[in-house]
Design a protein around this motif. Structure first.
Motif, PDB file in Angstrom:
ATOM      1  N   ILE A   4       0.788  -1.206  -0.071  1.00  0.00           N
ATOM      2  CA  ILE A   4       0.189   0.037   0.151  1.00  0.00           C
ATOM      3  C   ILE A   4       1.033   1.493   0.172  1.00  0.00           C
ATOM      4  CG2 ILE A   4      -1.479   1.393   1.374  1.00  0.00           C
ATOM      5  CD1 ILE A   4      -2.928  -1.120   2.282  1.00  0.00           C
ATOM      6  N   PHE A   5       0.536   2.039  -0.982  1.00  0.00           N
ATOM      7  CA  PHE A   5       1.352   3.331  -0.954  1.00  0.00           C
ATOM      8  C   PHE A   5       0.330   4.398  -0.649  1.00  0.00           C
ATOM      9  CE2 PHE A   5       3.147   1.021  -4.733  1.00  0.00           C
ATOM     10  CZ  PHE A   5       4.332   1.228  -4.663  1.00  0.00           C
ATOM     11  N   LYS A   6       0.949   5.091   0.714  1.00  0.00           N
ATOM     12  CA  LYS A   6       0.193   6.130   1.284  1.00  0.00           C
ATOM     13  C   LYS A   6       0.299   7.333   0.607  1.00  0.00           C
ATOM     14  CE  LYS A   6      -0.347   4.310   5.915  1.00  0.00           C
ATOM     15  NZ  LYS A   6       0.241   4.299   7.111  1.00  0.00           N
ATOM     16  N   GLU A  30      -1.024  -5.241 -10.249  1.00  0.00           N
ATOM     17  CA  GLU A  30      -2.312  -5.098 -10.465  1.00  0.00           C
ATOM     18  C   GLU A  30      -2.785  -4.216  -9.339  1.00  0.00           C
ATOM     19  OE1 GLU A  30      -3.256  -9.177  -9.585  1.00  0.00           O
ATOM     20  OE2 GLU A  30      -1.739  -9.674 -10.949  1.00  0.00           O
ATOM     21  N   VAL A  31      -3.898  -3.414  -9.559  1.00  0.00           N
ATOM     22  CA  VAL A  31      -4.481  -2.463  -8.487  1.00  0.00           C
ATOM     23  C   VAL A  31      -5.572  -3.325  -7.709  1.00  0.00           C
ATOM     24  CG1 VAL A  31      -5.590  -0.362  -8.347  1.00  0.00           C
ATOM     25  CG2 VAL A  31      -4.062  -0.499 -10.074  1.00  0.00           C
ATOM     26  N   ILE A  32      -5.567  -3.131  -6.519  1.00  0.00           N
ATOM     27  CA  ILE A  32      -6.541  -3.744  -5.668  1.00  0.00           C
ATOM     28  C   ILE A  32      -7.371  -2.589  -5.263  1.00  0.00           C
ATOM     29  CG2 ILE A  32      -7.068  -4.952  -3.452  1.00  0.00           C
ATOM     30  CD1 ILE A  32      -4.124  -6.346  -3.825  1.00  0.00           C
ATOM     31  N   LYS A  33      -6.826  -1.427  -4.945  1.00  0.00           N
ATOM     32  CA  LYS A  33      -7.788  -0.505  -4.180  1.00  0.00           C
ATOM     33  C   LYS A  33      -6.956   1.035  -4.580  1.00  0.00           C
ATOM     34  CE  LYS A  33     -11.542   0.992  -1.819  1.00  0.00           C
ATOM     35  NZ  LYS A  33     -12.836   0.591  -1.775  1.00  0.00           N
ATOM     36  N   ALA A  34      -7.795   2.057  -4.913  1.00  0.00           N
ATOM     37  CA  ALA A  34      -7.194   3.201  -5.090  1.00  0.00           C
ATOM     38  C   ALA A  34      -8.257   4.395  -4.581  1.00  0.00           C
ATOM     39  CB  ALA A  34      -6.830   3.622  -6.707  1.00  0.00           C
ATOM     40  N   ASN A  35      -7.947   5.085  -3.626  1.00  0.00           N
ATOM     41  CA  ASN A  35      -8.582   6.180  -3.103  1.00  0.00           C
ATOM     42  C   ASN A  35      -7.817   7.414  -2.836  1.00  0.00           C
ATOM     43  OD1 ASN A  35      -7.819   5.760  -0.558  1.00  0.00           O
ATOM     44  ND2 ASN A  35      -9.517   4.219  -0.173  1.00  0.00           N
ATOM     45  N   ASN A  36      -8.518   8.431  -2.104  1.00  0.00           N
ATOM     46  CA  ASN A  36      -7.735   9.483  -1.746  1.00  0.00           C
ATOM     47  C   ASN A  36      -6.400   9.370  -1.004  1.00  0.00           C
ATOM     48  OD1 ASN A  36      -8.919  11.639  -3.035  1.00  0.00           O
ATOM     49  ND2 ASN A  36     -10.655  11.993  -1.881  1.00  0.00           N
ATOM     50  N   SER A  37      -6.410   8.367   0.065  1.00  0.00           N
ATOM     51  CA  SER A  37      -5.471   8.205   0.473  1.00  0.00           C
ATOM     52  C   SER A  37      -4.390   6.971   0.056  1.00  0.00           C
ATOM     53  CB  SER A  37      -5.643   8.031   2.132  1.00  0.00           C
ATOM     54  OG  SER A  37      -6.749   7.365   2.452  1.00  0.00           O
ATOM     55  N   ILE A  38      -4.849   5.988  -0.290  1.00  0.00           N
ATOM     56  CA  ILE A  38      -4.216   4.950  -0.592  1.00  0.00           C
ATOM     57  C   ILE A  38      -4.065   4.451  -2.114  1.00  0.00           C
ATOM     58  CG2 ILE A  38      -4.016   3.911   1.872  1.00  0.00           C
ATOM     59  CD1 ILE A  38      -6.161   1.701   0.593  1.00  0.00           C
ATOM     60  N   PHE A  39      -3.028   3.786  -2.502  1.00  0.00           N
ATOM     61  CA  PHE A  39      -2.813   2.977  -3.781  1.00  0.00           C
ATOM     62  C   PHE A  39      -2.295   1.693  -3.291  1.00  0.00           C
ATOM     63  CE2 PHE A  39      -0.813   2.371  -7.962  1.00  0.00           C
ATOM     64  CZ  PHE A  39      -1.963   2.390  -8.681  1.00  0.00           C
ATOM     65  N   ILE A  41      -1.628  -2.288  -4.302  1.00  0.00           N
ATOM     66  CA  ILE A  41      -1.265  -2.862  -5.361  1.00  0.00           C
ATOM     67  C   ILE A  41      -0.811  -4.146  -5.105  1.00  0.00           C
ATOM     68  CG2 ILE A  41      -0.897  -0.898  -6.588  1.00  0.00           C
ATOM     69  CD1 ILE A  41       2.170  -1.453  -6.517  1.00  0.00           C
ATOM     70  N   ASN A  42      -0.688  -5.169  -6.032  1.00  0.00           N
ATOM     71  CA  ASN A  42      -0.118  -6.376  -5.938  1.00  0.00           C
ATOM     72  C   ASN A  42       0.980  -6.660  -7.068  1.00  0.00           C
ATOM     73  OD1 ASN A  42       0.332  -9.204  -5.096  1.00  0.00           O
ATOM     74  ND2 ASN A  42      -1.151 -10.128  -6.379  1.00  0.00           N
ATOM     75  N   LEU A  43       2.136  -6.737  -6.525  1.00  0.00           N
ATOM     76  CA  LEU A  43       3.414  -6.981  -7.534  1.00  0.00           C
ATOM     77  C   LEU A  43       3.771  -8.152  -7.712  1.00  0.00           C
ATOM     78  CD1 LEU A  43       5.735  -4.250  -5.782  1.00  0.00           C
ATOM     79  CD2 LEU A  43       5.245  -3.923  -8.150  1.00  0.00           C
ATOM     80  N   GLN A  44       4.060  -8.605  -8.897  1.00  0.00           N
ATOM     81  CA  GLN A  44       4.616  -9.902  -9.306  1.00  0.00           C
ATOM     82  C   GLN A  44       5.956 -10.368  -9.011  1.00  0.00           C
ATOM     83  OE1 GLN A  44       3.812  -9.695 -13.598  1.00  0.00           O
ATOM     84  NE2 GLN A  44       1.774  -9.462 -13.248  1.00  0.00           N
ATOM     85  N   SER A  45       6.808  -9.282  -8.792  1.00  0.00           N
ATOM     86  CA  SER A  45       8.141  -9.621  -8.155  1.00  0.00           C
ATOM     87  C   SER A  45       8.368  -8.467  -7.006  1.00  0.00           C
ATOM     88  CB  SER A  45       9.206  -9.621  -9.244  1.00  0.00           C
ATOM     89  OG  SER A  45       9.095  -8.492 -10.194  1.00  0.00           O
ATOM     90  N   PRO A  46       9.192  -8.921  -5.903  1.00  0.00           N
ATOM     91  CA  PRO A  46       9.484  -7.905  -4.954  1.00  0.00           C
ATOM     92  C   PRO A  46      10.438  -6.827  -5.626  1.00  0.00           C
ATOM     93  CG  PRO A  46      10.741 -10.119  -4.911  1.00  0.00           C
ATOM     94  CD  PRO A  46       9.963 -10.181  -6.084  1.00  0.00           C
ATOM     95  N   ILE A  47      10.294  -5.628  -4.853  1.00  0.00           N
ATOM     96  CA  ILE A  47      10.782  -4.365  -4.977  1.00  0.00           C
ATOM     97  C   ILE A  47      11.647  -3.978  -3.870  1.00  0.00           C
ATOM     98  CG2 ILE A  47       9.578  -3.391  -7.005  1.00  0.00           C
ATOM     99  CD1 ILE A  47       8.473  -1.835  -3.932  1.00  0.00           C
ATOM    100  N   TYR A  48      12.632  -3.196  -3.917  1.00  0.00           N
ATOM    101  CA  TYR A  48      13.260  -2.534  -2.903  1.00  0.00           C
ATOM    102  C   TYR A  48      12.666  -1.135  -2.479  1.00  0.00           C
ATOM    103  CZ  TYR A  48      16.890  -5.627  -4.163  1.00  0.00           C
ATOM    104  OH  TYR A  48      17.769  -6.814  -4.491  1.00  0.00           O
TER     105      TYR A  48
END
Ligand SMILES: C[S@@+](CC[C@H](N)C(=O)[O-])C[C@H]1O[C@@H](n2cnc3c(N)ncnc32)[C@H](O)[C@@H]1O
Length: 331
Positions: A4-6, A30-39, A41-48
């Motif tokens: 979740i990106f705040k 893939e996007v699971i939920k997007a609104n005024n405060s959060i984005f 997502i589900n990522l296929q591979s890990p990120i730093y």
């Protein structure tokens, strides 16, 4: 990996920044939920996450989701381990990266050359401006109204070559000092080229066949407007000058860009006591430079499709000049 990106104060702009950056790094999600405060997502591979948060300007925190829990379970969990998704469901997990606000302040306050008359792009926004412009193969970021170099500083920190031009020789000298400072302070190579140029006319040395350029800029705004703009002859003339300059700049910059390269530009509008003055440049078409939105039209944001977004308003309360960000792509 669910994240979740705040989001910061301009959520759609932050989401556009995430889309653009992920596309440029070829990261699928893939996007699971997007609104005024959060984005969410589900990522296929890990990120730093700790690297990602340093690059992004519009994300306050990155939260790794371990589980989805309901309202009753969430009541037992400390606030720092949960994120509200839709008042009935909560994400359970942990904050894995946080925006470094002190670092934004450091760049804004400590850089050696600061210029009061023309205004400065805040570091957060400068990062967003870079991330909206880059594509998969971008090598070079060009700012044709570079000023103190806020956008170029962020581009240099991401490892890009940077080109900056400005009409004022003093500003170019100041910008050189700032880029030297950032290179020493952060230990990054100073791959910059700065020279005097009028953005409304194309300099031959800007045509770069071998480089993939992205242009990102805040143009000249006419003045440091501090009070609601009065519709007098002087202001009307100044605003008409800014409008003409922006239109000529977009036309001339279009000649530098190759297929799929972008121009990200802030087009100002001006608050008066009772209304807003918009520039003609805002609604014009520019031939092979097409306005794009970056965010897919069918994204569900605040439970509605976002549709075709033509611009992003960077909102700051009390600001007289409204910054509206347009993303053009060369076709
Ligand atoms: C709003 S400032 C840019 C601020 C910059 N992004 C920063 O953060 O410092 C606009 C700059 O445009 C420059 N300028 C004004 N007219 C110009 C022109 N015709 N061509 C190029 N630069 C111009 C000014 O000297 C000023 O440095």
């Amino acid at each position: 990996m669910r994240l979740i990106f705040k989001l910061g104060k301009n959520p759609l702009l932050s989401i556009a920044e995430i889309y653009s950056l992920m596309q440029s790094k070829d990261i699928k999600f893939e996007v699971i939920k997007a609104n005024n405060s959060i984005f969410f997502i589900n990522l296929q591979s890990p990120i730093y996450a700790d690297i990602l948060i340093k690059i992004l300007g519009g994300v306050l925190e990155i939260f790794r989701v371990e589980d989805i829990i309901d309202f009753k379970e969430a009541k037992k969990v400390k606030p720092k381990y949960k994120v509200n998704i839709d008042n009935e469901t909560f994400a359970y997990g942990d904050i894995i990266a946080k925006q470094d606000i002190k670092d934004f302040e450091k760049k804004e306050i400590q850089k050696p050359y600061v210029e009061g008359k023309n205004g400065m792009v805040p570091s957060k926004l400068a990062k967003i401006m870079v991330n909206l412009a880059v594509g998969t193969n971008t090598t070079t970021i060009y700012d044709p109204y570079c000023g103190t170099g806020s956008i170029l500083i962020e581009a240099l920190l991401q490892g890009y070559n940077v080109i900056g031009t400005d009409i004022n020789p003093e500003v170019i000298e100041g910008c050189k000092k700032n880029l030297n400072w950032v290179s020493k302070e952060y230990g990054v190579e100073n791959k910059s080229e700065l020279f005097v140029n009028n953005a409304a006319s194309l300099a031959e040395q800007l045509v770069r066949e071998k480089e993939t350029i992205a242009i990102s800029t805040e143009p000249y705004l006419g003045s440091a407007w501090s009070k609601p703009v009065q519709k007098n002859v002087r202001n009307t003339k100044t605003i008409a000058h800014v409008d003409k300059l922006i239109i000529s700049s977009i036309r001339s910059l279009s000649k530098i860009l190759k297929n799929k390269e972008r121009l990200v530009i802030m087009i100002p509008s001006f608050k008066t006591k009772h209304d807003i003055i918009y520039l003609k440049a805002r609604d014009m078409e520019f031939g092979s430079l097409k306005k794009i939105s970056i965010i897919p039209e069918d994204l569900i944001f605040n439970d509605k499709k976002v549709g075709d977004i033509k611009s992003f308003l960077y909102y700051r309360e009390k600001a007289i000049v409204r910054r509206e960000i347009f993303i053009f792509e060369k076709i």
